[in-house]
Write an enzyme that holds these catalytic residues in place. Structure first.
Site, PDB file in Angstrom:
ATOM      1  N   GLU A  13      46.236 -35.246   0.874  1.00 39.23           N
ATOM      2  CA  GLU A  13      47.273 -34.832  -0.064  1.00 39.23           C
ATOM      3  C   GLU A  13      47.469 -33.449  -0.030  1.00 39.23           C
ATOM      4  O   GLU A  13      46.410 -32.524  -0.211  1.00 39.23           O
ATOM      5  CB  GLU A  13      46.733 -35.127  -1.445  1.00 39.23           C
ATOM      6  CG  GLU A  13      47.372 -34.790  -2.777  1.00 39.23           C
ATOM      7  CD  GLU A  13      46.608 -34.940  -4.010  1.00 39.23           C
ATOM      8  OE1 GLU A  13      45.447 -34.823  -4.150  1.00 39.23           O
ATOM      9  OE2 GLU A  13      47.223 -35.157  -5.119  1.00 39.23           O
ATOM     10  N   THR A  41      35.760 -35.452  -7.251  1.00 37.65           N
ATOM     11  CA  THR A  41      35.324 -35.046  -8.702  1.00 37.65           C
ATOM     12  C   THR A  41      35.387 -36.447  -9.183  1.00 37.65           C
ATOM     13  O   THR A  41      34.499 -36.817 -10.322  1.00 37.65           O
ATOM     14  CB  THR A  41      35.972 -34.084  -9.336  1.00 37.65           C
ATOM     15  OG1 THR A  41      36.272 -33.006  -8.355  1.00 37.65           O
ATOM     16  CG2 THR A  41      35.188 -33.564 -10.364  1.00 37.65           C
ATOM     17  N   GLY A  42      36.370 -37.294  -9.307  1.00 38.85           N
ATOM     18  CA  GLY A  42      36.371 -38.542 -10.086  1.00 38.85           C
ATOM     19  C   GLY A  42      35.235 -39.368  -9.683  1.00 38.85           C
ATOM     20  O   GLY A  42      34.728 -40.028 -10.462  1.00 38.85           O
ATOM     21  N   LYS A  86      38.123 -30.186 -22.079  1.00 41.10           N
ATOM     22  CA  LYS A  86      37.626 -29.033 -20.998  1.00 41.10           C
ATOM     23  C   LYS A  86      38.738 -28.838 -20.061  1.00 41.10           C
ATOM     24  O   LYS A  86      38.960 -29.495 -19.233  1.00 41.10           O
ATOM     25  CB  LYS A  86      36.444 -29.600 -20.211  1.00 41.10           C
ATOM     26  CG  LYS A  86      35.871 -28.356 -19.383  1.00 41.10           C
ATOM     27  CD  LYS A  86      34.781 -28.653 -18.319  1.00 41.10           C
ATOM     28  CE  LYS A  86      35.585 -29.017 -17.116  1.00 41.10           C
ATOM     29  NZ  LYS A  86      36.307 -27.700 -16.263  1.00 41.10           N
ATOM     30  N   CYS A 100      50.404 -34.650  -9.262  1.00 44.34           N
ATOM     31  CA  CYS A 100      49.721 -35.778  -8.484  1.00 44.34           C
ATOM     32  C   CYS A 100      50.526 -36.913  -7.886  1.00 44.34           C
ATOM     33  O   CYS A 100      50.323 -37.076  -6.897  1.00 44.34           O
ATOM     34  CB  CYS A 100      48.794 -36.273  -9.453  1.00 44.34           C
ATOM     35  SG  CYS A 100      49.541 -36.672 -11.073  1.00 44.34           S
ATOM     36  N   GLU A 144      42.454 -40.362 -13.814  1.00 44.33           N
ATOM     37  CA  GLU A 144      43.755 -40.205 -13.217  1.00 44.33           C
ATOM     38  C   GLU A 144      43.341 -39.107 -12.029  1.00 44.33           C
ATOM     39  O   GLU A 144      43.288 -37.917 -12.185  1.00 44.33           O
ATOM     40  CB  GLU A 144      44.405 -39.272 -14.229  1.00 44.33           C
ATOM     41  CG  GLU A 144      44.886 -40.441 -15.287  1.00 44.33           C
ATOM     42  CD  GLU A 144      45.742 -41.471 -15.067  1.00 44.33           C
ATOM     43  OE1 GLU A 144      46.261 -41.473 -13.859  1.00 44.33           O
ATOM     44  OE2 GLU A 144      46.031 -42.378 -15.911  1.00 44.33           O
ATOM     45  N   SER A 191      40.765 -34.382  -8.946  1.00 40.94           N
ATOM     46  CA  SER A 191      40.679 -34.979  -7.501  1.00 40.94           C
ATOM     47  C   SER A 191      39.779 -36.110  -7.359  1.00 40.94           C
ATOM     48  O   SER A 191      39.033 -36.569  -8.180  1.00 40.94           O
ATOM     49  CB  SER A 191      40.252 -34.010  -6.616  1.00 40.94           C
ATOM     50  OG  SER A 191      38.684 -33.611  -6.898  1.00 40.94           O
TER      51      SER A 191
HETATM   52  P1  NAD Z   1      38.952 -31.152  -9.507  1.00 44.05           P
HETATM   53  O1  NAD Z   1      38.696 -32.392  -9.378  1.00 44.05           O
HETATM   54  O2  NAD Z   1      38.766 -29.824  -8.609  1.00 44.05           O
HETATM   55  O3  NAD Z   1      38.950 -30.653 -11.242  1.00 44.05           O
HETATM   56  C1  NAD Z   1      39.468 -31.379 -12.354  1.00 44.05           C
HETATM   57  C2  NAD Z   1      38.476 -30.907 -13.501  1.00 44.05           C
HETATM   58  O4  NAD Z   1      37.164 -31.460 -13.126  1.00 44.05           O
HETATM   59  C3  NAD Z   1      38.560 -29.537 -13.675  1.00 44.05           C
HETATM   60  O5  NAD Z   1      38.435 -29.302 -14.970  1.00 44.05           O
HETATM   61  C4  NAD Z   1      37.054 -29.248 -13.272  1.00 44.05           C
HETATM   62  O6  NAD Z   1      36.384 -28.207 -13.756  1.00 44.05           O
HETATM   63  C5  NAD Z   1      36.180 -30.567 -13.461  1.00 44.05           C
HETATM   64  N1  NAD Z   1      35.019 -30.807 -12.719  1.00 44.05           N
HETATM   65  C6  NAD Z   1      34.462 -30.240 -11.352  1.00 44.05           C
HETATM   66  N2  NAD Z   1      33.305 -30.794 -11.218  1.00 44.05           N
HETATM   67  C7  NAD Z   1      33.070 -31.761 -12.015  1.00 44.05           C
HETATM   68  C8  NAD Z   1      31.978 -32.460 -12.305  1.00 44.05           C
HETATM   69  N3  NAD Z   1      31.191 -32.587 -11.416  1.00 44.05           N
HETATM   70  N4  NAD Z   1      31.874 -33.327 -13.209  1.00 44.05           N
HETATM   71  C9  NAD Z   1      32.799 -33.208 -14.335  1.00 44.05           C
HETATM   72  N5  NAD Z   1      33.908 -32.331 -13.964  1.00 44.05           N
HETATM   73  C10 NAD Z   1      33.978 -31.594 -13.002  1.00 44.05           C
HETATM   74  O7  NAD Z   1      40.750 -31.446  -9.314  1.00 44.05           O
HETATM   75  P2  NAD Z   1      41.747 -30.165  -9.529  1.00 44.05           P
HETATM   76  O8  NAD Z   1      41.664 -29.324  -8.141  1.00 44.05           O
HETATM   77  O9  NAD Z   1      41.565 -29.335 -10.975  1.00 44.05           O
HETATM   78  O10 NAD Z   1      43.316 -30.835  -9.533  1.00 44.05           O
HETATM   79  C11 NAD Z   1      44.011 -31.410  -8.324  1.00 44.05           C
HETATM   80  C12 NAD Z   1      43.757 -32.529  -8.286  1.00 44.05           C
HETATM   81  O11 NAD Z   1      43.913 -33.443  -9.533  1.00 44.05           O
HETATM   82  C13 NAD Z   1      44.760 -33.454  -7.225  1.00 44.05           C
HETATM   83  O12 NAD Z   1      43.985 -34.291  -6.284  1.00 44.05           O
HETATM   84  C14 NAD Z   1      45.759 -33.853  -8.066  1.00 44.05           C
HETATM   85  O13 NAD Z   1      46.498 -34.958  -7.308  1.00 44.05           O
HETATM   86  C15 NAD Z   1      44.829 -34.710  -8.960  1.00 44.05           C
HETATM   87  N6  NAD Z   1      45.737 -34.755 -10.358  1.00 44.05           N
HETATM   88  C16 NAD Z   1      45.816 -36.035 -10.903  1.00 44.05           C
HETATM   89  C17 NAD Z   1      46.744 -36.472 -11.912  1.00 44.05           C
HETATM   90  C18 NAD Z   1      46.700 -37.717 -12.339  1.00 44.05           C
HETATM   91  O14 NAD Z   1      47.120 -37.909 -13.454  1.00 44.05           O
HETATM   92  N7  NAD Z   1      46.558 -38.634 -11.623  1.00 44.05           N
HETATM   93  C19 NAD Z   1      47.337 -35.419 -12.625  1.00 44.05           C
HETATM   94  C20 NAD Z   1      46.982 -34.153 -12.159  1.00 44.05           C
HETATM   95  C21 NAD Z   1      46.200 -33.640 -11.014  1.00 44.05           C
END
Ligand code: NAD
Length: 469
Positions: A373, A224-225, A169, A276, A242, A221
């Site tokens: 961040e 969300t994690g 997804k 990230c 991640e 993020s």
């Molecule tokens: P986000 O957490 O908003 O979304 C990430 C994904 O999760 C999207 O596909 C989103 O649709 C999905 N999502 C949203 N709510 C959800 C839920 N309740 N259950 C399951 N999935 C859900 O993050 P973002 O804004 O897309 O990305 C930016 C963040 O990601 C930053 O904090 C960045 O540091 C981090 N990031 C981390 C890594 C890494 O490898 N550590 C890599 C890239 C980005």
């Protein structure tokens, strides 16, 4: 652009509902993206389960060949994929083509050579104990918007090599490159082995809750994690998280600012800071502070920001309005707190989510732009006098993704590296990635790693087999 379709069990499907994907450089619609229905999603999970039952028995060498076939498809369609990527994500076309798309193929080729060992733990003649690594089942890959294709491959490649099927997804902000990729690779895959599903955030929750999905590999993020972990607990799914980072870099006093400026700059600003593990807080010793500030401004002045399809553009916009507003608010607050803007900081009128490269001196820990961040093209440069204090400040965070130390004195640098609390520590570089190096964070930056043989094994269960002869 031609319509983007969902790949469900090897066939392409449309949907009755769509969401618009916006080009962040122009704010125009790139294309509509299908929103999968609950019924279609159930079919995807069933298809993935069926595909897994056969795929797990396919010999490892055949799985390797499939990954090579995927690499070939990517290479054959690299320009098309890169154009879509630039349109939806904003990154310069050159970076889209030569880093993200080319990197995706490299990941397939390099990881396809990795092994899934059977370890012999003991063998006494009468009794032999083996540790095997077996596939988990159906994997759900949930992806962020900063590098949608390569992050998908970081999940797909080890999942398939280990004998799983996968449902990916992408983010609703950047689903199109991954949808097109999914469509293209169906020709080299059995039906249902890889499905790309798109929709809103709610779809992510369907995945984390679903009993037919056995592992979630999530990139996104920290907030969300945490939701993913909670939701996956009902079915005790395996998870790799991640998450975000707020990586510190420490420049020791012996550093020649002019020599490192270019490398430090790109460690922070590649992909307009939307990485990230980008360098997000720069701690500089007071002896070289002003010279470092100037050297970074000199690099910033050579860099062109703009529409990623335009010639000579090295940095694109922030990917979406929500993130643009977040970064803008950090800048406003830093100004109110008396930050010294070395460059940038003024958001131009006009279309596109452009935030110029912004270097801010005079900030310190406790200021939001240092503690949070930014995930955008903003770097606070923080002065320190005592290296122990710099290390303590670098470590004083909920995050623990990456960190770096810069010096010509290797003993001093390694001593600092030993004391930095992060999943990845670099000396004289920051945020380099490779298919053979584990990538992942500690503390609230996540759990588990991607890439390398360790990351591959996260897509397996351990099975101890004790054989009494
Ligand atoms: P986000 O957490 O908003 O979304 C990430 C994904 O999760 C999207 O596909 C989103 O649709 C999905 N999502 C949203 N709510 C959800 C839920 N309740 N259950 C399951 N999935 C859900 O993050 P973002 O804004 O897309 O990305 C930016 C963040 O990601 C930053 O904090 C960045 O540091 C981090 N990031 C981390 C890594 C890494 O490898 N550590 C890599 C890239 C980005």
């Amino acid at each position: 652009m031609k319509p983007f379709m969902l790949s469900v069990n090897g066939m392409l499907f449309d949907s009755a509902n769509y969401l618009d994907v916006i080009n962040p450089a122009t704010e125009e619609v790139v294309a509509p993206c299908p929103v999968i229905t609950r019924g279609q999603f159930e079919e995807v999970v069933q298809g993935a389960q069926c595909a897994y039952e056969s795929w797990r028995n396919v010999p490892l060498d055949e799985r390797r060949k499939t990954l090579i076939a995927i690499a070939e498809v990517i290479e054959q369609h690299s320009e098309e994929l890169a154009r879509i990527l630039t349109a939806e994500q904003g990154k310069p076309y050159d970076a889209a083509l030569n880093m993200e798309v080319a990197g995706s193929a490299i990941w397939c080729r390099t990881m396809s050579e990795m092994d899934i060992p059977v370890e012999v733990l003991s063998d006494s003649g009468t009794k032999r104990v083996e540790l095997r690594h077996e596939p988990i089942g159906v994997v759900g890959g949930i992806v962020a918007w900063n590098a949608p294709l390569i992050i998908s491959l970081w999940k797909l490649v080890p999942a398939l090599l280990a004998g799983n099927s996968i449902i990916i997804k992408p983010s609703p902000y950047t689903p199109l490159t991954t949808l097109r990729f999914g469509e293209l690779i169906q020709q080299v895959l059995p039906p249902g082995l890889v499905s790309i599903v798109t929709g809103t955030d709610e779809l992510g929750q369907w995945m984390t809750e679903h009993p037919g999905i056995h592992k979630i590999s999530f990139t996104g993020s920290v907030p969300t994690g945490k939701k993913v972990m909670q939701s996956a607990s009902d079915t005790l799914k395996r998870i790799t998280l991640e998450l975000g980072g707020n990586d510190a870099g420490i420049l020791l006093p012996d550093v020649d600012p002019k020599q490192v400026a270019e490398k430090v700059f790109w460690s922070a600003f590649a992909n307009s800071g939307q990485i990230c593990s980008a360098l997000k807080r720069l701690y500089v010793h007071e002896d070289i502070y002003e010279e470092t500030c100037q050297a970074l401004v000199d690099v910033a002045n050579t860099v062109k920001m703009g529409n990623g399809m335009d010639e000579g553009v090295a940095l694109g916009p922030v990917q979406n309005k929500m993130q643009f507003e977040k970064v803008a608010s950090l800048i406003t607050e830093a100004r109110e707190q008396g930050g010294r803007f070395l460059c940038g900081g003024e958001i131009p009128d006009g279309r596109g989510y452009f935030i110029p490269v912004t270097l801010i001196a005079g900030m310190t820990d406790g200021d939001r732009v240092v503690d949070e961040e930014p995930f955008g093209p903003v770097l606070p440069i923080i002065k320190y006098a005592d290296v122990d204090d710099a290390i303590a400040r670098a470590n004083n965070t909920i995050y623990g993704l990456g960190a770096s130390v810069w010096s010509t004195d290797m003993d001093a640098a390694i001593d600092v590296a030993n004391r930095l609390e992060a999943g990845m520590v670099w000396v004289n570089e920051h945020s380099t990635v490779s298919p053979v190096e584990p990538f992942g964070g500690i503390k609230q930056s996540g759990m588990g790693v991607e890439n390398s043989e360790l990351g591959l094994l996260e897509f397996t269960h351990m099975k101890m087999v004790s054989i009494n002869r």
